[in-house]
Design a protein around this motif. Structure first.
Motif, PDB file in Angstrom:
ATOM      1  N   HIS A  32     -27.201  -4.646  -7.348  1.00 31.86           N
ATOM      2  CA  HIS A  32     -26.970  -3.847  -8.550  1.00 31.86           C
ATOM      3  C   HIS A  32     -25.682  -4.286  -9.252  1.00 31.86           C
ATOM      4  O   HIS A  32     -24.862  -3.463  -9.657  1.00 31.86           O
ATOM      5  CB  HIS A  32     -26.886  -2.356  -8.206  1.00 31.86           C
ATOM      6  CG  HIS A  32     -28.037  -1.884  -7.369  1.00 31.86           C
ATOM      7  ND1 HIS A  32     -29.352  -2.135  -7.702  1.00 31.86           N
ATOM      8  CD2 HIS A  32     -28.070  -1.212  -6.197  1.00 31.86           C
ATOM      9  CE1 HIS A  32     -30.141  -1.619  -6.778  1.00 31.86           C
ATOM     10  NE2 HIS A  32     -29.391  -1.071  -5.845  1.00 31.86           N
ATOM     11  N   GLY A  33     -25.479  -5.579  -9.313  1.00 27.11           N
ATOM     12  CA  GLY A  33     -24.340  -6.111 -10.051  1.00 27.11           C
ATOM     13  C   GLY A  33     -23.023  -6.126  -9.286  1.00 27.11           C
ATOM     14  O   GLY A  33     -22.030  -6.613  -9.788  1.00 27.11           O
ATOM     15  N   GLU A  34     -23.018  -5.627  -8.065  1.00 28.86           N
ATOM     16  CA  GLU A  34     -21.760  -5.598  -7.308  1.00 28.86           C
ATOM     17  C   GLU A  34     -21.835  -6.541  -6.105  1.00 28.86           C
ATOM     18  O   GLU A  34     -22.761  -6.471  -5.305  1.00 28.86           O
ATOM     19  CB  GLU A  34     -21.478  -4.180  -6.821  1.00 28.86           C
ATOM     20  CG  GLU A  34     -21.491  -3.187  -7.965  1.00 28.86           C
ATOM     21  CD  GLU A  34     -20.505  -2.055  -7.755  1.00 28.86           C
ATOM     22  OE1 GLU A  34     -19.663  -2.160  -6.850  1.00 28.86           O
ATOM     23  OE2 GLU A  34     -20.595  -1.081  -8.512  1.00 28.86           O
ATOM     24  N   THR A  35     -20.825  -7.406  -6.007  1.00 25.21           N
ATOM     25  CA  THR A  35     -20.811  -8.418  -4.946  1.00 25.21           C
ATOM     26  C   THR A  35     -20.693  -7.778  -3.568  1.00 25.21           C
ATOM     27  O   THR A  35     -19.911  -6.847  -3.375  1.00 25.21           O
ATOM     28  CB  THR A  35     -19.628  -9.375  -5.173  1.00 25.21           C
ATOM     29  OG1 THR A  35     -19.825 -10.032  -6.424  1.00 25.21           O
ATOM     30  CG2 THR A  35     -19.542 -10.416  -4.065  1.00 25.21           C
ATOM     31  N   VAL A  36     -21.486  -8.285  -2.617  1.00 29.20           N
ATOM     32  CA  VAL A  36     -21.350  -7.858  -1.221  1.00 29.20           C
ATOM     33  C   VAL A  36     -20.355  -8.827  -0.579  1.00 29.20           C
ATOM     34  O   VAL A  36     -20.633 -10.015  -0.442  1.00 29.20           O
ATOM     35  CB  VAL A  36     -22.709  -7.890  -0.486  1.00 29.20           C
ATOM     36  CG1 VAL A  36     -22.571  -7.309   0.917  1.00 29.20           C
ATOM     37  CG2 VAL A  36     -23.770  -7.140  -1.274  1.00 29.20           C
ATOM     38  N   GLU A  37     -19.194  -8.302  -0.189  1.00 29.60           N
ATOM     39  CA  GLU A  37     -18.060  -9.185   0.088  1.00 29.60           C
ATOM     40  C   GLU A  37     -18.152  -9.982   1.380  1.00 29.60           C
ATOM     41  O   GLU A  37     -17.490 -11.008   1.531  1.00 29.60           O
ATOM     42  CB  GLU A  37     -16.763  -8.360   0.075  1.00 29.60           C
ATOM     43  CG  GLU A  37     -16.400  -7.914  -1.337  1.00 29.60           C
ATOM     44  CD  GLU A  37     -15.351  -6.820  -1.340  1.00 29.60           C
ATOM     45  OE1 GLU A  37     -14.871  -6.461  -0.244  1.00 29.60           O
ATOM     46  OE2 GLU A  37     -15.033  -6.324  -2.432  1.00 29.60           O
ATOM     47  N   ASN A  38     -18.939  -9.523   2.347  1.00 27.16           N
ATOM     48  CA  ASN A  38     -19.003 -10.240   3.627  1.00 27.16           C
ATOM     49  C   ASN A  38     -20.390 -10.817   3.895  1.00 27.16           C
ATOM     50  O   ASN A  38     -20.784 -11.005   5.032  1.00 27.16           O
ATOM     51  CB  ASN A  38     -18.578  -9.321   4.782  1.00 27.16           C
ATOM     52  CG  ASN A  38     -19.524  -8.134   4.927  1.00 27.16           C
ATOM     53  OD1 ASN A  38     -20.227  -7.777   3.988  1.00 27.16           O
ATOM     54  ND2 ASN A  38     -19.536  -7.556   6.113  1.00 27.16           N
ATOM     55  N   LEU A  39     -21.135 -11.049   2.815  1.00 27.09           N
ATOM     56  CA  LEU A  39     -22.480 -11.625   2.952  1.00 27.09           C
ATOM     57  C   LEU A  39     -22.528 -12.927   2.150  1.00 27.09           C
ATOM     58  O   LEU A  39     -22.088 -12.967   0.995  1.00 27.09           O
ATOM     59  CB  LEU A  39     -23.529 -10.637   2.425  1.00 27.09           C
ATOM     60  CG  LEU A  39     -24.986 -11.107   2.378  1.00 27.09           C
ATOM     61  CD1 LEU A  39     -25.519 -11.380   3.792  1.00 27.09           C
ATOM     62  CD2 LEU A  39     -25.873 -10.054   1.697  1.00 27.09           C
ATOM     63  N   TYR A  40     -23.025 -13.984   2.782  1.00 26.78           N
ATOM     64  CA  TYR A  40     -23.134 -15.292   2.128  1.00 26.78           C
ATOM     65  C   TYR A  40     -24.595 -15.725   2.131  1.00 26.78           C
ATOM     66  O   TYR A  40     -25.280 -15.567   3.138  1.00 26.78           O
ATOM     67  CB  TYR A  40     -22.276 -16.337   2.853  1.00 26.78           C
ATOM     68  CG  TYR A  40     -20.798 -15.991   2.815  1.00 26.78           C
ATOM     69  CD1 TYR A  40     -19.977 -16.534   1.832  1.00 26.78           C
ATOM     70  CD2 TYR A  40     -20.251 -15.098   3.731  1.00 26.78           C
ATOM     71  CE1 TYR A  40     -18.642 -16.201   1.766  1.00 26.78           C
ATOM     72  CE2 TYR A  40     -18.915 -14.757   3.677  1.00 26.78           C
ATOM     73  CZ  TYR A  40     -18.107 -15.306   2.702  1.00 26.78           C
ATOM     74  OH  TYR A  40     -16.788 -14.966   2.628  1.00 26.78           O
ATOM     75  N   ALA A  41     -25.036 -16.277   1.012  1.00 27.82           N
ATOM     76  CA  ALA A  41     -26.413 -16.768   0.930  1.00 27.82           C
ATOM     77  C   ALA A  41     -26.397 -18.289   0.917  1.00 27.82           C
ATOM     78  O   ALA A  41     -25.452 -18.908   0.426  1.00 27.82           O
ATOM     79  CB  ALA A  41     -27.089 -16.235  -0.327  1.00 27.82           C
ATOM     80  N   THR A  42     -27.423 -18.887   1.504  1.00 33.57           N
ATOM     81  CA  THR A  42     -27.471 -20.353   1.565  1.00 33.57           C
ATOM     82  C   THR A  42     -28.875 -20.866   1.228  1.00 33.57           C
ATOM     83  O   THR A  42     -29.850 -20.114   1.249  1.00 33.57           O
ATOM     84  CB  THR A  42     -27.150 -20.884   2.983  1.00 33.57           C
ATOM     85  OG1 THR A  42     -28.278 -20.611   3.817  1.00 33.57           O
ATOM     86  CG2 THR A  42     -25.912 -20.242   3.569  1.00 33.57           C
ATOM     87  N   GLY A  43     -28.928 -22.153   0.965  1.00 34.85           N
ATOM     88  CA  GLY A  43     -30.188 -22.896   0.926  1.00 34.85           C
ATOM     89  C   GLY A  43     -31.186 -22.431  -0.113  1.00 34.85           C
ATOM     90  O   GLY A  43     -30.832 -22.042  -1.221  1.00 34.85           O
TER      91      GLY A  43
END
Lengths: 412, 415
Positions: free
Chosen positions: A371-382
């Motif tokens: 919803h437009g707000e960054t999740v600070e401890n989650l990283y997406a890859t690939g």
């Protein structure tokens, strides 16, 4: 149950991120829903090869500089991407997977249909050449296993002939394969590989020698060495000229080996691999993902300081497309999908398909938003990431590995 | 809104199969038995044909040992193992033989055998008896039978333990299963030792029957369903009273949680989350700080953990391995997750014996090479198979805890 880092997805990206995290001394777990796309692996990784009649050969890093700022290579920075990716052959070697190739110049691999395509890394026993000119006047013996239908020697011969090489096409048999012949449907690469070990490999080598006299090299389907590369080495030392392998129809024998080798490398270092489980939801509180819930763990969640989501695109179920919407099924992360169903695709099959570039939108650090707000401890890859067409760019593995290593560097 | 696509997927979701054959890569039977068509062919592929005409049912599906490793590996979450077992139940025209009924009816055989345990144990070990069983019943004479106990666990519990357990304010229920009751009551006693020290009393269900896994495997479905309904009634009673229902067998646990709804079509949703392995419960109370544990200082063992197939499917390996790793004196060895080959009654059958041993061979070799003092494993039939094939003793993780725990210290910590 608490870990330092949890990786969601056990494919190439997840395994590499997890290995780097565990190596750094972080208590790391992978939650993996079924086996990964590595089981469909061609035996080669692309960094940036392009597609069609104008492949990128000489300066892929220079070409990467021309990509738009939203592209993963640009977000990481091309120089840093290069630094990250230069670690890959070493990481693979630690797991027992030997590859060849360099980022400064692509080599050519031979596809199962006989085309030459650019690649960054290839398995060291795969067919690879620096230039099509090298094929001129070469003599190849293409040796199939008799009755094996997922390999197309005539296509290969035709393709090689275009570049001036000469090919003989033969098929050999050995008695050890007799049990498989009870049913034609069971003559599959992975089934064949179970029988090609120990003495059977020596028998195969003898028949390959008899079938390939006069050739400069032998080309064979990749049907050896599912659980270790010992049969491959044994065949290569038993055949009296160089042997090169070509990818087959899935499941890919070297793909299975690569998957299992990386997984073993991770668990040997003390990592926890949870196979056959699906993450169903997570609790995001104060812009941080606190815990995830899985099908198997039920009401006992898994907690971690950091999470990496490597669930792939549509094929890996990282993205789901229904009649009316496309969504990321675990958290409902923000996507770059625009318009209704008719805008997702182009009716010209060969045109760049819009859906190929769909994925989760992230900040500069590859952290997705909800919803437009960054999740600070989650990283997406690939493949889960938005903003590139891996098929058209010939960039799938490079992006997968670069973003995995980038994420790993942020969580260790 | 249900989409058109969702409405087009059947319960066993065979339509989701993309024919990638990854399941076949990880099938332990395919690796040794070319007569078995492999999970893709036997499962989702064959299902399309069987739906058209039952004629296409292939009796070779009996070679499936229901390990569910195909399901664990499937990238599309197809219930391949369920499809195969459901097809065996629905389409096979072979009636279960006398042997199959005997092997399946663990309660009846156990009741008779425990009454005359020394005689039965002695007789089942005799060569001529084994030969007759081999020739007449087709139970392989190379197979070692598990020993029967002269006193059933239930009998022991009522006499020796029931009263003391009631004294605990915190309680759990225990579904002990046939193996603990008829063959190896010590495992049940070990569970009491550990849980009591942690401050939990252990009750038995008012009544229980075999979980039914052997009856399902041998296609005695009516009896299996009757037993399952019976069990769900008494499990439900315990859950209503606020108890978690613990088990020490990964297969019984998996059967009650997943095979009841998937293969017997029984609704267990109200109890499913409360039915769990004891190691999951123990890990949880320790992890949450609800109990503390202390171990003997002189306990030193080299332990190799074997992942039973249904443990792999449950996804709960980490609970058992984490508990073992908590023991300071344990040198832990992780064995590759690999089927041991016995699959309950499967490996007792003469026609399966060689395949059964062939499947387990890499595991046996790894165990023998490991130099471990014993193997830890949450499944009793894996235990029979590994002990028979390697001579290395096998202990349930709960028994390992019972041996390694400092009872007095632990009791004080939780007083």
């Amino acid at each position: 149950m608490k870990f330092d880092n949890i990786i969601i997805g056990g494919g190439l990206s997840g395994l590499v991120a997890a290995i780097e995290s565990q190596r750094a001394g972080k208590r790391t777990a992978i939650v993996s829903a079924g086996q990964s796309a590595l089981h469909f692996w061609s035996g080669a990784f692309e960094f940036l090869g392009g597609s069609g009649p104008h492949p990128v050969i000489d300066n892929p890093l220079g070409e990467a500089q021309k990509l738009p700022p939203s592209h993963p290579y640009q977000k990481i920075g091309v120089k840093r991407t290069q630094q990250l990716l230069e670690k890959v052959p070493g990481i693979l070697a630690d797991a027992g997977i030997k590859v060849e190739g360099t980022l400064s110049r692509n080599h050519y691999r031979l596809t199962p249909l006989g085309f030459l395509k650019p690649a960054w890394l290839s398995l060291d026993d795969y067919f690879m050449i620096d230039s099509p000119d090298n094929l001129k006047d070469k003599k190849y013996s293409i040796v199939n296993i008799e009755g094996y239908i997922d390999f197309y020697p005539r296509f290969l011969a035709h393709g090689l002939l275009q570049h001036g090489a000469k090919c003989e096409v033969t098929a050999v048999d050995i008695p050890a394969l007799a049990p498989l012949r009870k049913s034609t449907t069971e003559m599959r690469a992975t089934n064949i590989s179970r029988f090609l070990r120990d003495d059977a490999v020596d028998a195969l080598a003898r028949n390959v020698n008899a079938a390939s006299s006069g050739a400069d090299a032998v080309i064979m389907p990749a049907v050896l060495g599912m659980f270790s590369d010992a049969p491959v080495q044994r065949l290569r030392s038993g055949v009296d000229r160089p042997v090169y392998f070509i990818a087959t129809t899935p499941a890919s024998v070297p793909g299975v080996r690569c998957q299992l080798s990386l997984r073993d490398c991770f668990t040997r270092m003390g990592g926890t691999f949870m196979p056959g489980d699906t993450v169903v939801k997570g609790d995001i509180e104060g812009h941080r993902l606190r815990r995830i819930y899985t099908y198997n763990f039920g009401d006992m969640p898994l907690e971690a300081d950091n999470f990496v989501i490597c669930t792939g695109s549509f094929f890996g179920h990282g993205l789901i497309a229904n009649i009316d919407r496309i969504y990321e099924p675990i958290f409902g992360l923000d996507l770059n999908v625009e318009g209704g169903r008719t805008e997702w695709y182009d009716t010209n099959f060969y045109a760049p398909q819009p859906y190929m570039a769909y994925g989760v939108v992230t900040d500069q650090e590859f952290r997705p938003s909800l919803h437009g707000e960054t999740v600070e401890n989650l990283y997406a890859t690939g493949a889960l990431l938005a903003g590139f067409n891996a098929l058209k760019e010939g960039s799938g593995a490079g992006i997968t590995l670069a973003t995995a290593l980038h994420a790993a560097s942020r969580i260790i | 809104m249900m989409t058109l696509q969702q409405q087009n997927i059947s319960d066993n979701n065979f339509e989701s199969c993309i024919k990638c054959t990854i399941c076949t890569v990880y099938c332990p039977v395919t690796a040794v038995n070319p007569d078995y068509p492999g999970p893709k062919q036997a499962g989702p592929d064959g299902e399309r044909y069987r739906l058209k005409k039952p004629f296409f049912y292939d009796e070779a599906l009996k070679y499936c040992l229901n390990c569910k490793r195909c399901e664990v590996s499937c990238p599309n979450n197809v219930k391949i193992g369920d499809i195969i077992q459901a097809a065996r139940i629905k389409y096979s025209t072979h009636k279960p033989s006398l042997r199959d009924s005997m092997l399946a009816d663990t309660d009846r055989m156990g009741s008779i055998a425990t009454r005359m345990a020394p005689l039965v144990n002695f007789t089942l070990g005799l060569k001529p008896v084994k030969l007759i069983m081999d020739k007449v019943l087709k139970i392989d004479d190379r197979r070692t039978f598990p020993k029967y106990s002269p006193i059933r666990f239930e009998t022991w519990y009522k006499k020796e333990a029931a009263q003391t357990q009631e004294a605990f304010t915190k309680k759990v229920s225990y579904f002990h299963g046939c193996y603990v009751n008829y063959n190896y009551p010590q495992l049940g006693k070990d569970l009491l030792t550990v849980l009591n020290a942690l401050g939990y009393g252990v009750r038995l269900l008012e009544k229980e029957k075999c979980c039914g896994v052997a009856k399902i495997a041998n296609r005695c479905i009516d009896q299996a369903t009757r037993d399952a309904v019976f069990n769900l009634k008494y499990i439900g009673q315990a859950v209503d009273e606020g108890d978690e229902v613990l088990l020490t067998s990964s297969t019984c646990c998996f059967t009650i949680r997943d095979e009841y709804p998937h293969l017997l079509h029984l609704d267990n949703h109200d109890v499913r989350d409360h039915v769990m392995l004891a190691t999951r419960f123990i890990y949880h109370v320790l992890d949450e700080g609800k109990a503390k544990i202390a171990f003997k200082e002189d306990y030193k063992k080299k332990v190799a953990y074997h992942v039973p197939c249904h443990m792999e499917k449950l996804g709960w390996t980490i609970y058992s391995t984490s508990l073992l790793k908590m023991i300071p004196g344990v040198e832990f060895i992780n064995l590759d997750s690999h089927c041991c080959g016995i699959a309950g009654t499967y490996g007792f059958k003469k026609e399966n014996y060689d395949y059964s041993q062939g499947i387990g061979e890499p595991l046996f070799r790894q165990i023998l090479d490991s130099g471990c003092d014993f193997v830890a494993c949450d499944c009793e039939t894996c235990k029979w198979q590994i002990e028979m094939s390697t001579q290395v003793p096998v202990l349930n993780p709960v028994s390992v805890l019972a041996e390694a725990i400092d009872i007095e210290k632990t009791r004080q910590l939780n007083a």
